[in-house]
Design a protein around this motif. Structure first.
Motif, PDB file in Angstrom:
ATOM      1  N   ASP A   1       0.845  -1.206   0.000  1.00 52.17           N
ATOM      2  CA  ASP A   1       0.000   0.000   0.000  1.00 52.17           C
ATOM      3  C   ASP A   1       0.877   1.252   0.000  1.00 52.17           C
ATOM      4  O   ASP A   1       1.868   1.316   0.734  1.00 52.17           O
ATOM      5  CB  ASP A   1      -0.865   0.051   1.276  1.00 52.17           C
ATOM      6  N   PRO A   2       0.515   2.255  -0.808  1.00 54.18           N
ATOM      7  CA  PRO A   2       1.304   3.495  -0.762  1.00 54.18           C
ATOM      8  C   PRO A   2       1.178   4.166   0.611  1.00 54.18           C
ATOM      9  O   PRO A   2       0.088   4.222   1.173  1.00 54.18           O
ATOM     10  CB  PRO A   2       0.679   4.373  -1.849  1.00 54.18           C
ATOM     11  N   LEU A   3       2.328   4.618   1.145  1.00 58.78           N
ATOM     12  CA  LEU A   3       2.288   5.282   2.459  1.00 58.78           C
ATOM     13  C   LEU A   3       1.836   6.732   2.330  1.00 58.78           C
ATOM     14  O   LEU A   3       1.183   7.274   3.214  1.00 58.78           O
ATOM     15  CB  LEU A   3       3.673   5.229   3.119  1.00 58.78           C
ATOM     16  N   PHE A   4       2.199   7.341   1.211  1.00 63.14           N
ATOM     17  CA  PHE A   4       1.850   8.753   1.003  1.00 63.14           C
ATOM     18  C   PHE A   4       0.731   8.860  -0.032  1.00 63.14           C
ATOM     19  O   PHE A   4       0.487   7.910  -0.783  1.00 63.14           O
ATOM     20  CB  PHE A   4       3.084   9.532   0.540  1.00 63.14           C
ATOM     21  N   GLY A   5       0.077   9.998  -0.035  1.00 66.15           N
ATOM     22  CA  GLY A   5      -0.983  10.216  -1.019  1.00 66.15           C
ATOM     23  C   GLY A   5      -2.213   9.381  -0.715  1.00 66.15           C
ATOM     24  O   GLY A   5      -2.747   9.439   0.382  1.00 66.15           O
ATOM     25  N   GLU A   6      -2.601   8.544  -1.671  1.00 65.49           N
ATOM     26  CA  GLU A   6      -3.874   7.828  -1.552  1.00 65.49           C
ATOM     27  C   GLU A   6      -3.881   6.740  -0.479  1.00 65.49           C
ATOM     28  O   GLU A   6      -4.933   6.336  -0.015  1.00 65.49           O
ATOM     29  CB  GLU A   6      -4.236   7.179  -2.897  1.00 65.49           C
ATOM     30  N   GLY A   7      -2.739   6.229  -0.123  1.00 69.42           N
ATOM     31  CA  GLY A   7      -2.685   5.137   0.845  1.00 69.42           C
ATOM     32  C   GLY A   7      -2.969   5.615   2.259  1.00 69.42           C
ATOM     33  O   GLY A   7      -4.095   5.984   2.596  1.00 69.42           O
ATOM     34  N   LEU A   8      -1.926   5.608   3.085  1.00 75.32           N
ATOM     35  CA  LEU A   8      -2.099   6.051   4.475  1.00 75.32           C
ATOM     36  C   LEU A   8      -2.275   7.567   4.577  1.00 75.32           C
ATOM     37  O   LEU A   8      -2.676   8.071   5.606  1.00 75.32           O
ATOM     38  CB  LEU A   8      -0.878   5.641   5.311  1.00 75.32           C
TER      39      LEU A   8
ATOM     40  N   PHE B   1      10.339   5.151   0.768  1.00 76.79           N
ATOM     41  CA  PHE B   1       9.135   5.232   1.597  1.00 76.79           C
ATOM     42  C   PHE B   1       7.842   5.035   0.799  1.00 76.79           C
ATOM     43  O   PHE B   1       6.773   5.455   1.223  1.00 76.79           O
ATOM     44  CB  PHE B   1       9.089   6.569   2.332  1.00 76.79           C
ATOM     45  N   GLU B   2       7.967   4.436  -0.350  1.00 77.73           N
ATOM     46  CA  GLU B   2       6.773   4.223  -1.174  1.00 77.73           C
ATOM     47  C   GLU B   2       5.784   3.298  -0.455  1.00 77.73           C
ATOM     48  O   GLU B   2       4.585   3.524  -0.476  1.00 77.73           O
ATOM     49  CB  GLU B   2       7.190   3.606  -2.508  1.00 77.73           C
ATOM     50  N   SER B   3       6.306   2.259   0.177  1.00 73.16           N
ATOM     51  CA  SER B   3       5.440   1.306   0.892  1.00 73.16           C
ATOM     52  C   SER B   3       6.261   0.609   1.977  1.00 73.16           C
ATOM     53  O   SER B   3       7.482   0.766   2.039  1.00 73.16           O
ATOM     54  CB  SER B   3       4.886   0.254  -0.083  1.00 73.16           C
TER      55      SER B   3
ATOM     56  N   THR C   1      12.705  -3.752   2.101  1.00 75.55           N
ATOM     57  CA  THR C   1      13.720  -4.151   1.127  1.00 75.55           C
ATOM     58  C   THR C   1      14.982  -3.288   1.287  1.00 75.55           C
ATOM     59  O   THR C   1      16.103  -3.792   1.323  1.00 75.55           O
ATOM     60  CB  THR C   1      13.167  -3.994  -0.310  1.00 75.55           C
ATOM     61  N   TYR C   2      14.777  -1.992   1.413  1.00 71.35           N
ATOM     62  CA  TYR C   2      15.907  -1.058   1.553  1.00 71.35           C
ATOM     63  C   TYR C   2      16.697  -1.341   2.840  1.00 71.35           C
ATOM     64  O   TYR C   2      17.939  -1.400   2.813  1.00 71.35           O
ATOM     65  CB  TYR C   2      15.389   0.384   1.568  1.00 71.35           C
ATOM     66  N   ILE C   3      15.971  -1.550   3.928  1.00 69.37           N
ATOM     67  CA  ILE C   3      16.651  -1.814   5.206  1.00 69.37           C
ATOM     68  C   ILE C   3      17.449  -3.118   5.109  1.00 69.37           C
ATOM     69  O   ILE C   3      18.605  -3.189   5.543  1.00 69.37           O
ATOM     70  CB  ILE C   3      15.616  -1.884   6.372  1.00 69.37           C
ATOM     71  N   THR C   4      16.837  -4.138   4.527  1.00 72.63           N
ATOM     72  CA  THR C   4      17.530  -5.436   4.389  1.00 72.63           C
ATOM     73  C   THR C   4      18.793  -5.297   3.532  1.00 72.63           C
ATOM     74  O   THR C   4      19.844  -5.833   3.878  1.00 72.63           O
ATOM     75  CB  THR C   4      16.579  -6.467   3.741  1.00 72.63           C
ATOM     76  N   GLN C   5      18.676  -4.536   2.441  1.00 73.45           N
ATOM     77  CA  GLN C   5      19.844  -4.314   1.568  1.00 73.45           C
ATOM     78  C   GLN C   5      20.955  -3.589   2.322  1.00 73.45           C
ATOM     79  O   GLN C   5      22.127  -3.952   2.247  1.00 73.45           O
ATOM     80  CB  GLN C   5      19.431  -3.479   0.345  1.00 73.45           C
TER      81      GLN C   5
END
Lengths: 85, 354
Positions: free
Chosen positions: A30-37, A69-71, A77-81
């Motif tokens: 789900d998108p965190l910004f905009g339409e999502g949360l 921060f898209e979702s 994924t970024y943190i794991t990388q």
């Protein structure tokens, strides 16, 4: 990865004081910004600080944040990388 | 001189005051050293998205301000003036604690944004889209009266027609702890109905938000007229009666002609003597009332007193729970509010039925 995504959802709800939101309400993609949360620029700052404080990851280029921060999925994924790097 | 009308009220307090249809029909009593407000259902007034970053003081104020604006029938106002002793001190405390806990690292913006005193007036302005005069007075126990005075002068000078004026303070742990340490809060719980008989030092500390639409135009919702205000940072008991008589005289009244005196007694044996001096002196034949056994004490508790006076003028009734002496007033026309905190920051506010 699944545990990390659950942890991120809990942290997002707590840090951003999303009183009426539960972890079940936030889909992995789900998108965190905009339409999502519906998060905004102040929330983005809170998330950047959270990455630094809780995961020891500093965003060198703030522009990266748009994708990271898209979702919850992209954050995990970024943190794991970064942890594996 | 142009009249200034109180066209509406809004209150979030330790009593059930947020519904303007009610007027202290049910008194909530406490047995404690601190009192928190009875919280309304904030979701009925504020969207969850907006509420999540709001400190308690902002939420209380938003409800109180919205109630006042709705009752006044105005969608926007010319100015917003707020008095507060401590602002959103809860977020200030959290922000400072985060600085200490995180060794001056990882500071997030939300708490900082809300930690300034003028956050309340700013948030209300954002909520209603008011781009007019926006001011916050931080003057201890005369913060609310300073806001009233500003509004009174602006309306009289025809700089504004409708002004939202309010007072707000919130109760938070660290503030309570420090004030308990310096004996400004009572050490033992007090039955609120016996506050003035507690025979102890300090007060019962509380919180609240009280907002009013003041206007140069009278309308059907009008509660009464705000006639005059004066404040003193320091005022000794030796001149108190003289100053009060002078204030009334400047407004064409003698102490004997006043219909009701409302005092800010908070049960502190060291400082209630100011009120007793007037109550047993120039106002010994005047009906008297008090309210801090209902509201508790805080820097803008006099906002509750102002709310009480406005409700009395409109309803023409003095609730039994607030009566301080046995003298009755059947149709109150003039009401004087007198308040001070720990012998400093005295205020006199005169209201009249219209």
């Amino acid at each position: 990865m699944t545990d990390l995504k659950l942890e991120l959802k809990e942290k997002i709800i707590e840090q951003l004081n999303l009183e009426d939101v539960s972890v079940d309400d936030i889909g992995d993609s789900d998108p965190l910004f905009g339409e999502g949360l519906g998060l905004d620029s102040i929330d983005a700052l809170e998330l950047i600080v959270m990455l630094d404080k809780d995961y020891g990851i500093k965003l060198a280029d703030p522009k990266e944040g748009r994708q990271i921060f898209e979702s919850v999925e992209t954050m995990a994924t970024y943190i794991t990388q970064q942890k594996g790097a | 001189m142009k009249a200034v009308y109180i066209n509406s009220v809004g209150s979030v307090s330790a009593q059930k005051t947020f519904n303007n249809e009610d007027f202290l029909e049910e008194i909530v009593t406490y047995n404690d050293t601190t009192i928190r407000v009875i919280e309304p259902d904030y979701k009925a007034y504020i969207t969850p998205a907006a509420a999540r970053r709001m400190a308690k003081g902002i939420k209380m104020s938003t409800v109180s301000a919205k109630t006042a604006m709705e009752e006044a029938g105005v969608e926007n106002i010319d100015a917003i003036i707020v008095g507060t002793g401590l602002g959103c001190i809860g977020d200030s405390e959290k922000f400072v604690s985060a600085i200490i806990d995180n060794k001056e690292q990882f500071l997030t913006p939300t708490r900082f944004i809300q930690s300034s005193h003028n956050t309340v007036s700013g948030q209300i302005a954002l909520g209603v889209g008011c781009k007019g005069y926006n001011f916050t007075y931080v003057h201890s126990a005369i913060s609310f009266e300073s806001s009233l005075l500003d509004a009174l002068m602006q309306i009289r000078n025809k700089e504004a027609t409708n002004i939202l004026v309010g007072g707000v303070d919130e109760l938070v742990d660290h503030h309570v702890d420090t004030h308990r340490l310096i004996d400004h809060i009572k050490h033992k719980p007090v039955d609120s109905s016996q506050l003035l008989q507690s025979n102890s030092k300090g007060c019962v500390m509380a919180e609240g938000a009280h907002f009013f639409v003041l206007s140069g135009q009278k309308q059907s919702s009008t509660y009464g007229e705000l006639v005059a205000i004066t404040t003193y940072n320091t005022l000794s008991k030796s001149v108190l009666s003289e100053k009060v008589s002078q204030f009334l005289g400047q407004n064409g009244l003698t102490p004997e002609e006043l219909d009701l005196a409302i005092f800010g007694n908070n049960g502190d044996i060291d400082f209630d003597s100011y009120y007793e001096l007037l109550g047993k002196g120039i106002f010994k034949n005047t009906p008297q009332a008090y309210y801090k056994h209902l509201s508790g004490e805080f820097d803008t508790a006099s906002g509750f007193g102002f709310w009480l006076a406005a409700k009395i003028l409109k309803s023409q009734t003095v609730p039994t729970a607030v009566k301080l002496n046995q003298l009755e007033v059947s149709r109150p026309k003039t009401i004087l509010l007198y308040n001070q905190y720990r012998g400093e920051n005295h205020s006199l506010v005169l209201l009249r039925r219209c």
